[in-house]
Design a protein around this motif. Sequence first.
Motif, PDB file in Angstrom:
ATOM      1  N   GLY A  53       0.815  -1.213   0.000  1.00 50.19           N
ATOM      2  CA  GLY A  53       0.000   0.000   0.000  1.00 50.19           C
ATOM      3  C   GLY A  53       0.850   1.265   0.000  1.00 50.19           C
ATOM      4  N   VAL A  54       1.922   1.266   0.774  1.00 57.09           N
ATOM      5  CA  VAL A  54       2.833   2.421   0.824  1.00 57.09           C
ATOM      6  C   VAL A  54       3.524   2.576  -0.529  1.00 57.09           C
ATOM      7  CG1 VAL A  54       4.986   3.294   1.839  1.00 57.09           C
ATOM      8  CG2 VAL A  54       3.177   2.394   3.313  1.00 57.09           C
ATOM      9  N   LEU A  55       4.002   1.470  -1.092  1.00 58.27           N
ATOM     10  CA  LEU A  55       4.678   1.531  -2.390  1.00 58.27           C
ATOM     11  C   LEU A  55       3.734   2.067  -3.468  1.00 58.27           C
ATOM     12  CD1 LEU A  55       7.184   1.004  -4.108  1.00 58.27           C
ATOM     13  CD2 LEU A  55       6.352  -1.337  -4.432  1.00 58.27           C
ATOM     14  N   LEU A  56       2.492   1.610  -3.472  1.00 54.18           N
ATOM     15  CA  LEU A  56       1.520   2.086  -4.463  1.00 54.18           C
ATOM     16  C   LEU A  56       1.238   3.576  -4.288  1.00 54.18           C
ATOM     17  CD1 LEU A  56      -0.982  -0.913  -4.547  1.00 54.18           C
ATOM     18  CD2 LEU A  56       0.778  -0.336  -6.233  1.00 54.18           C
ATOM     19  N   ALA A  57       1.126   4.036  -3.050  1.00 57.17           N
ATOM     20  CA  ALA A  57       0.891   5.463  -2.798  1.00 57.17           C
ATOM     21  C   ALA A  57       2.054   6.301  -3.313  1.00 57.17           C
ATOM     22  CB  ALA A  57       0.676   5.706  -1.300  1.00 57.17           C
ATOM     23  N   LEU A  58       3.271   5.839  -3.088  1.00 61.52           N
ATOM     24  CA  LEU A  58       4.449   6.568  -3.554  1.00 61.52           C
ATOM     25  C   LEU A  58       4.531   6.563  -5.081  1.00 61.52           C
ATOM     26  CD1 LEU A  58       6.987   5.331  -0.874  1.00 61.52           C
ATOM     27  CD2 LEU A  58       6.076   7.655  -1.103  1.00 61.52           C
ATOM     28  N   MET A  59       4.225   5.432  -5.692  1.00 62.72           N
ATOM     29  CA  MET A  59       4.236   5.344  -7.154  1.00 62.72           C
ATOM     30  C   MET A  59       3.180   6.265  -7.759  1.00 62.72           C
ATOM     31  SD  MET A  59       4.849   1.256  -7.725  1.00 62.72           S
ATOM     32  CE  MET A  59       4.757   1.355  -9.510  1.00 62.72           C
ATOM     33  N   ARG A  60       2.012   6.296  -7.153  1.00 60.61           N
ATOM     34  CA  ARG A  60       0.930   7.163  -7.628  1.00 60.61           C
ATOM     35  C   ARG A  60       1.350   8.630  -7.537  1.00 60.61           C
ATOM     36  NH1 ARG A  60      -2.874   5.093  -4.779  1.00 60.61           N
ATOM     37  NH2 ARG A  60      -3.718   3.779  -6.418  1.00 60.61           N
ATOM     38  N   CYS A  61       2.052   8.986  -6.492  1.00 60.65           N
ATOM     39  CA  CYS A  61       2.465  10.366  -6.259  1.00 60.65           C
ATOM     40  C   CYS A  61       3.381  10.886  -7.366  1.00 60.65           C
ATOM     41  CB  CYS A  61       3.159  10.462  -4.901  1.00 60.65           C
ATOM     42  SG  CYS A  61       3.655  12.122  -4.460  1.00 60.65           S
ATOM     43  N   VAL A  62       4.223  10.019  -7.911  1.00 66.76           N
ATOM     44  CA  VAL A  62       5.146  10.456  -8.967  1.00 66.76           C
ATOM     45  C   VAL A  62       4.689   9.999 -10.360  1.00 66.76           C
ATOM     46  CG1 VAL A  62       7.164  10.684  -7.466  1.00 66.76           C
ATOM     47  CG2 VAL A  62       6.707   8.485  -8.587  1.00 66.76           C
ATOM     48  N   GLY A  63       3.443   9.581 -10.456  1.00 65.76           N
ATOM     49  CA  GLY A  63       2.876   9.227 -11.756  1.00 65.76           C
ATOM     50  C   GLY A  63       3.390   7.936 -12.354  1.00 65.76           C
ATOM     51  N   MET A  64       3.815   7.004 -11.511  1.00 61.34           N
ATOM     52  CA  MET A  64       4.375   5.744 -12.014  1.00 61.34           C
ATOM     53  C   MET A  64       3.505   4.535 -11.692  1.00 61.34           C
ATOM     54  SD  MET A  64       6.944   6.517 -13.773  1.00 61.34           S
ATOM     55  CE  MET A  64       7.493   4.861 -14.095  1.00 61.34           C
ATOM     56  N   LEU A  65       2.225   4.759 -11.435  1.00 68.48           N
ATOM     57  CA  LEU A  65       1.349   3.634 -11.107  1.00 68.48           C
ATOM     58  C   LEU A  65       0.944   2.861 -12.358  1.00 68.48           C
ATOM     59  CD1 LEU A  65       0.152   2.256  -8.701  1.00 68.48           C
ATOM     60  CD2 LEU A  65      -1.859   3.678  -8.920  1.00 68.48           C
ATOM     61  N   GLU A  66       0.799   3.541 -13.476  1.00 66.79           N
ATOM     62  CA  GLU A  66       0.375   2.868 -14.710  1.00 66.79           C
ATOM     63  C   GLU A  66       1.328   1.740 -15.128  1.00 66.79           C
ATOM     64  OE1 GLU A  66      -0.439   4.235 -19.203  1.00 66.79           O
ATOM     65  OE2 GLU A  66      -1.426   5.435 -17.649  1.00 66.79           O
ATOM     66  N   PRO A  67       2.648   1.919 -15.048  1.00 66.29           N
ATOM     67  CA  PRO A  67       3.554   0.832 -15.463  1.00 66.29           C
ATOM     68  C   PRO A  67       3.477  -0.416 -14.584  1.00 66.29           C
ATOM     69  CG  PRO A  67       4.731   2.920 -15.462  1.00 66.29           C
ATOM     70  CD  PRO A  67       3.390   3.159 -14.824  1.00 66.29           C
ATOM     71  N   ILE A  68       2.738  -0.356 -13.482  1.00 73.45           N
ATOM     72  CA  ILE A  68       2.640  -1.542 -12.619  1.00 73.45           C
ATOM     73  C   ILE A  68       1.970  -2.699 -13.355  1.00 73.45           C
ATOM     74  CG2 ILE A  68       0.425  -1.167 -11.455  1.00 73.45           C
ATOM     75  CD1 ILE A  68       2.344  -1.728  -8.866  1.00 73.45           C
ATOM     76  N   GLU A  69       1.206  -2.381 -14.384  1.00 74.20           N
ATOM     77  CA  GLU A  69       0.556  -3.405 -15.205  1.00 74.20           C
ATOM     78  C   GLU A  69       1.591  -4.349 -15.814  1.00 74.20           C
ATOM     79  OE1 GLU A  69      -2.436  -5.491 -17.185  1.00 74.20           O
ATOM     80  OE2 GLU A  69      -2.719  -3.906 -15.720  1.00 74.20           O
ATOM     81  N   GLU A  70       2.811  -3.873 -15.996  1.00 74.63           N
ATOM     82  CA  GLU A  70       3.862  -4.677 -16.614  1.00 74.63           C
ATOM     83  C   GLU A  70       4.411  -5.752 -15.678  1.00 74.63           C
ATOM     84  OE1 GLU A  70       6.827  -2.105 -18.324  1.00 74.63           O
ATOM     85  OE2 GLU A  70       5.265  -0.789 -19.126  1.00 74.63           O
ATOM     86  N   ILE A  71       4.150  -5.629 -14.390  1.00 73.81           N
ATOM     87  CA  ILE A  71       4.649  -6.638 -13.446  1.00 73.81           C
ATOM     88  C   ILE A  71       3.990  -7.991 -13.712  1.00 73.81           C
ATOM     89  CG2 ILE A  71       4.737  -7.325 -11.015  1.00 73.81           C
ATOM     90  CD1 ILE A  71       5.082  -4.364 -10.342  1.00 73.81           C
TER      91      ILE A  71
END
Length: 99
Positions: A53-71
């Motif tokens: 949850g913390v990692l997702l919040a941080l990724m969202r903050c810098v606009g990097m949540l979309e690439p998580i689909e690649e995991i």
Amino acid sequence: MSDAEIVGMLGLRFRQYRLRMDLTQQDVALKTGLSLATIHKFETGRASNISLGVLLALMRCVGMLEPIEEIFPALPPSPYLDMRGGKPKQRVKPSKEKL
């Protein structure tokens, strides 16, 4: 690479993204609801056990949540689905040899 090394690498990369976006740690704390200590520990590699949850919040903050689909990208359709009437596999039964 160990889990701690991966978290450390992610923390350093997050810091680079944050700085490029001209965000302070305080800005990130306000946007995410996380403490300054959590953000600082993550960026300096001292957050050895960061939650998803913390990692997702941080990724969202810098606009990097979309690439998580690649995991875990969506799997292509399996040719075996046609053999089973189009039903996806729900579970795997252990073989008798493993028991």
